[in-house]
Design an enzyme around this catalytic site. Structure first.
Site, PDB file in Angstrom:
ATOM      1  N   GLY A   1      -6.462  -3.038   2.347  1.00  0.00           N
ATOM      2  CA  GLY A   1      -5.167  -3.743   2.326  1.00  0.00           C
ATOM      3  C   GLY A   1      -4.023  -2.799   1.975  1.00  0.00           C
TER       4      GLY A   1
ATOM      5  N   MET B   1      -1.998  -2.745  -0.769  1.00  0.00           N
ATOM      6  CA  MET B   1      -2.158  -2.208  -2.121  1.00  0.00           C
ATOM      7  C   MET B   1      -3.512  -1.530  -2.284  1.00  0.00           C
ATOM      8  SD  MET B   1       0.415  -2.232  -4.006  1.00  0.00           S
ATOM      9  CE  MET B   1      -0.495  -1.650  -5.418  1.00  0.00           C
TER      10      MET B   1
ATOM     11  N   HIS C   1      11.167  -9.618   0.210  1.00  0.00           N
ATOM     12  CA  HIS C   1       9.908  -8.926   0.488  1.00  0.00           C
ATOM     13  C   HIS C   1       9.659  -8.857   1.989  1.00  0.00           C
ATOM     14  CE1 HIS C   1       8.925  -9.492  -3.798  1.00  0.00           C
ATOM     15  NE2 HIS C   1       8.051  -8.511  -3.622  1.00  0.00           N
TER      16      HIS C   1
ATOM     17  N   LYS D   1       4.315 -11.156   3.415  1.00  0.00           N
ATOM     18  CA  LYS D   1       4.000 -11.692   2.075  1.00  0.00           C
ATOM     19  C   LYS D   1       3.709 -13.195   2.161  1.00  0.00           C
ATOM     20  CE  LYS D   1       5.478 -11.812  -2.729  1.00  0.00           C
ATOM     21  NZ  LYS D   1       4.131 -11.522  -3.238  1.00  0.00           N
TER      22      LYS D   1
HETATM   23  N1  LIG Z   1       1.184  -6.809  -9.312  1.00  0.00           N
HETATM   24  C1  LIG Z   1       1.853  -6.002  -8.476  1.00  0.00           C
HETATM   25  O1  LIG Z   1       2.470  -5.008  -8.910  1.00  0.00           O
HETATM   26  C2  LIG Z   1       1.806  -6.269  -6.977  1.00  0.00           C
HETATM   27  C3  LIG Z   1       2.378  -5.382  -6.067  1.00  0.00           C
HETATM   28  C4  LIG Z   1       2.210  -5.616  -4.700  1.00  0.00           C
HETATM   29  C5  LIG Z   1       1.480  -6.727  -4.263  1.00  0.00           C
HETATM   30  N2  LIG Z   1       0.962  -7.585  -5.188  1.00  0.00           N
HETATM   31  C6  LIG Z   1       0.106  -8.743  -4.799  1.00  0.00           C
HETATM   32  O2  LIG Z   1      -1.176  -8.226  -4.444  1.00  0.00           O
HETATM   33  C7  LIG Z   1      -1.776  -9.082  -3.470  1.00  0.00           C
HETATM   34  C8  LIG Z   1      -2.178  -8.256  -2.243  1.00  0.00           C
HETATM   35  O3  LIG Z   1      -1.007  -7.738  -1.621  1.00  0.00           O
HETATM   36  P1  LIG Z   1      -1.090  -6.779  -0.342  1.00  0.00           P
HETATM   37  O4  LIG Z   1       0.298  -6.615   0.137  1.00  0.00           O
HETATM   38  O5  LIG Z   1      -1.893  -5.555  -0.668  1.00  0.00           O
HETATM   39  O6  LIG Z   1      -1.916  -7.728   0.656  1.00  0.00           O
HETATM   40  P2  LIG Z   1      -2.951  -7.342   1.802  1.00  0.00           P
HETATM   41  O7  LIG Z   1      -2.533  -6.102   2.509  1.00  0.00           O
HETATM   42  O8  LIG Z   1      -3.151  -8.599   2.608  1.00  0.00           O
HETATM   43  O9  LIG Z   1      -4.293  -6.992   0.985  1.00  0.00           O
HETATM   44  C9  LIG Z   1      -5.287  -7.915   0.603  1.00  0.00           C
HETATM   45  C10 LIG Z   1      -6.587  -7.329   1.080  1.00  0.00           C
HETATM   46  O10 LIG Z   1      -7.700  -8.102   0.592  1.00  0.00           O
HETATM   47  C11 LIG Z   1      -8.637  -8.162   1.653  1.00  0.00           C
HETATM   48  N3  LIG Z   1      -9.672  -9.200   1.521  1.00  0.00           N
HETATM   49  C12 LIG Z   1      -9.696 -10.437   2.065  1.00  0.00           C
HETATM   50  N4  LIG Z   1     -10.864 -11.052   1.739  1.00  0.00           N
HETATM   51  C13 LIG Z   1     -11.579 -10.185   0.986  1.00  0.00           C
HETATM   52  C14 LIG Z   1     -12.866 -10.249   0.367  1.00  0.00           C
HETATM   53  N5  LIG Z   1     -13.652 -11.347   0.449  1.00  0.00           N
HETATM   54  N6  LIG Z   1     -13.288  -9.158  -0.325  1.00  0.00           N
HETATM   55  C15 LIG Z   1     -12.515  -8.074  -0.437  1.00  0.00           C
HETATM   56  N7  LIG Z   1     -11.289  -7.952   0.144  1.00  0.00           N
HETATM   57  C16 LIG Z   1     -10.836  -9.009   0.839  1.00  0.00           C
HETATM   58  C17 LIG Z   1      -7.777  -8.371   2.882  1.00  0.00           C
HETATM   59  O11 LIG Z   1      -8.510  -8.104   4.058  1.00  0.00           O
HETATM   60  P3  LIG Z   1      -8.021  -8.730   5.480  1.00  0.00           P
HETATM   61  O12 LIG Z   1      -6.603  -8.254   5.692  1.00  0.00           O
HETATM   62  O13 LIG Z   1      -8.998  -8.140   6.431  1.00  0.00           O
HETATM   63  O14 LIG Z   1      -8.136 -10.221   5.316  1.00  0.00           O
HETATM   64  C18 LIG Z   1      -6.684  -7.334   2.619  1.00  0.00           C
HETATM   65  O15 LIG Z   1      -7.087  -6.050   3.048  1.00  0.00           O
HETATM   66  C19 LIG Z   1      -0.747 -10.176  -3.185  1.00  0.00           C
HETATM   67  O16 LIG Z   1      -1.050 -11.299  -3.999  1.00  0.00           O
HETATM   68  C20 LIG Z   1       0.575  -9.536  -3.608  1.00  0.00           C
HETATM   69  O17 LIG Z   1       1.562 -10.482  -3.975  1.00  0.00           O
HETATM   70  C21 LIG Z   1       1.117  -7.376  -6.520  1.00  0.00           C
END
Ligand SMILES: NC(=O)c1ccc[n+]([C@@H]2O[C@H](COP(=O)([O-])OP(=O)(O)OC[C@H]3O[C@@H](n4cnc5c(N)ncnc54)[C@H](OP(=O)(O)O)[C@@H]3O)[C@@H](O)[C@H]2O)c1
Length: 271
Positions: free
Chosen positions: A11, A13, A157, A161
Site C-alpha cells: 500500500g 504507507m 487529501h 482516501k
Molecule cells: N497515522 C498516520 O500518520 C497516517 C498517515 C497516512 C495514512 N493513514 C491511514 O492509513 C491507512 C492506509 O492508508 P494508505 O494510504 O496507505 O492506504 P492503501 O494504499 O489503500 O493501503 C492499505 C493496504 O492494505 C492492504 N490490504 C488490504 N487487505 C489486506 C489484508 N487482508 N492483509 C494485509 N494487507 C491488506 C491493501 O491492499 P489492496 O490495495 O490490494 O486492497 C493496501 O495495500 C488509512 O486508514 C489512512 O487513513 C494514517
C-alpha cells in the site's frame, strides 16, 4: 535489532514503511503481508514495494507470519476493519502493535482498546511529529483566544482516501472542543442550504478531496478585524512513516496499554 512486521506492505504507507525499515539500522524487516489474492503475495517484500530487495516474502496471513517471524512489533496501516483483526492476531501472540489506520467506529475503537489490555498498542491518526505539535499549539491558541474567535478546521487529501473527515481533522476537532469546553454536538461537518447565522460555539470541520494531496490541515481562528491560520502540509508520506518507526522503537517492551503519539514524543498531559 527490533524485528518488525509491516502489514499492507504494497500500500501507499506500507511500501513507505518497508523502505524506511530497510534503511533503519536498528530495525529488521522480519515479515510483510498483503491482501489475499494481491499480486504482491509470494514476492520479495522490497521488490513488491518497488524499493529494492528485502529477502522477505510477502504473506497473506498475519497469524502465520507472526508465528514464523518471532516479531517484536507489527506496524499496521491497512484501514480500521483490518487493523482490528490484526490487533487480535498480535494480542493472541503477545506482539506489540503500532496502528496508523484511521476511520475507526466506536465498536472498532473498543475492540482495539480490548487488545490493548493484553499488548502495548500505539494508535494515532497522524504519526508526523509536526502534526502532533500542531495539536498542542491549536489547543493553546483556542484557550488563549477564547470565545471571541470562530474556529473552523479544513482538511484536504488525495482522491483515493476512504474516510472523511480525516482522522487528523477529527483529532483536531477533539482537541479544540476540549480546550474550549465544548462538545461533539458543537461540530458542524457540512453546511448546505439556508443554514442561518453561524452559532457562536460551532466548530466547522470541512473536507476537500482530489489529486495526490498527501495531507493538509488548517485551523482558522476568525476574529473581528484579524484572523489566525495554523496550517500543516505534508508533502511526502515519509514523516508519517518515520513517526511510526519512532513509535515502534518506543512501544517494544512497554506494559499493555493504549498509547498515542503524545506518549511516544514525551508530551505531558492532554494538549
Ligand atoms: N497515522 C498516520 O500518520 C497516517 C498517515 C497516512 C495514512 N493513514 C491511514 O492509513 C491507512 C492506509 O492508508 P494508505 O494510504 O496507505 O492506504 P492503501 O494504499 O489503500 O493501503 C492499505 C493496504 O492494505 C492492504 N490490504 C488490504 N487487505 C489486506 C489484508 N487482508 N492483509 C494485509 N494487507 C491488506 C491493501 O491492499 P489492496 O490495495 O490490494 O486492497 C493496501 O495495500 C488509512 O486508514 C489512512 O487513513 C494514517
Amino acid at each position: 535489532m527490533i524485528r518488525t512486521v509491516i502489514t499492507g506492505s504494497a500500500g501507499r504507507m506500507g511500501s513507505t514503511l518497508v523502505r524506511l525499515t530497510l534503511d533503519a539500522k536498528d530495525l529488521e524487516l522480519a515479515g510483510a503481508t498483503a491482501r489475499p489474492g494481491s499480486p504482491a503475495v509470494g514476492q520479495d517484500a522490497g521488490l513488491a514495494a518497488r524499493v529494492g530487495e528485502a529477502r522477505v516474502r510477502v504473506s497473506d496471513d498475519l497469524g502465520r507470519t507472526l508465528d514464523a517471524a518471532r516479531a517484536d512489533v507489527v506496524i499496521d496501516f491497512t484501514g480500521a476493519e483490518l487493523s482490528v483483526a490484526h490487533a487480535e492476531a498480535c494480542a493472541a501472540r503477545g506482539v506489540a502493535l503500532v496502528v496508523g489506520s484511521t476511520g475507526f467506529s466506536p465498536a472498532q475503537q473498543a475492540a482495539l482498546a480490548g487488545c490493548a489490555k493484553v499488548i502495548p498498542v500505539v494508535a494515532a491518526p497522524n504519526m508526523s511529529v509536526g502534526v502532533n505539535v500542531v495539536f498542542r499549539v491549536a489547543a493553546e491558541l483556542a484557550r488563549v483566544l477564547g470565545e471571541g474567535f470562530d474556529v473552523e478546521v479544513l482538511e484536504a487529501h488525495h482522491r483515493m482516501k476512504k474516510d472523511a473527515p480525516s482522522g487528523t481533522a477529527l483529532r483536531l476537532a477533539e482537541v479544540l472542543t476540549a480546550a474550549l469546553g465544548r462538545s461533539r454536538d458543537d461540530l458542524a461537518f457540512a453546511r448546505h442550504g439556508n443554514i442561518g447565522a453561524r452559532p457562536a460555539k460551532e466548530i466547522g470541520v470541512q473536507t476537500l478531496r482530489g489529486g495526490d494531496v498527501v495531507g493538509e490541515h488548517t485551523v482558522f481562528f476568525y476574529g473581528e478585524g484579524e484572523r489566525i491560520e495554523l496550517t500543516h502540509r505534508a508533502t511526502s508520506r515519509d514523516q508519517f512513516g518515520l513517526g511510526a518507526l519512532r513509535a515502534a522503537r518506543w512501544v517494544v517492551g512497554r506494559p499493555p496499554g493504549l498509547y498515542d503519539m503524545a506518549d511516544v514524543l514525551g508530551f505531558q498531559g492532554t494538549p
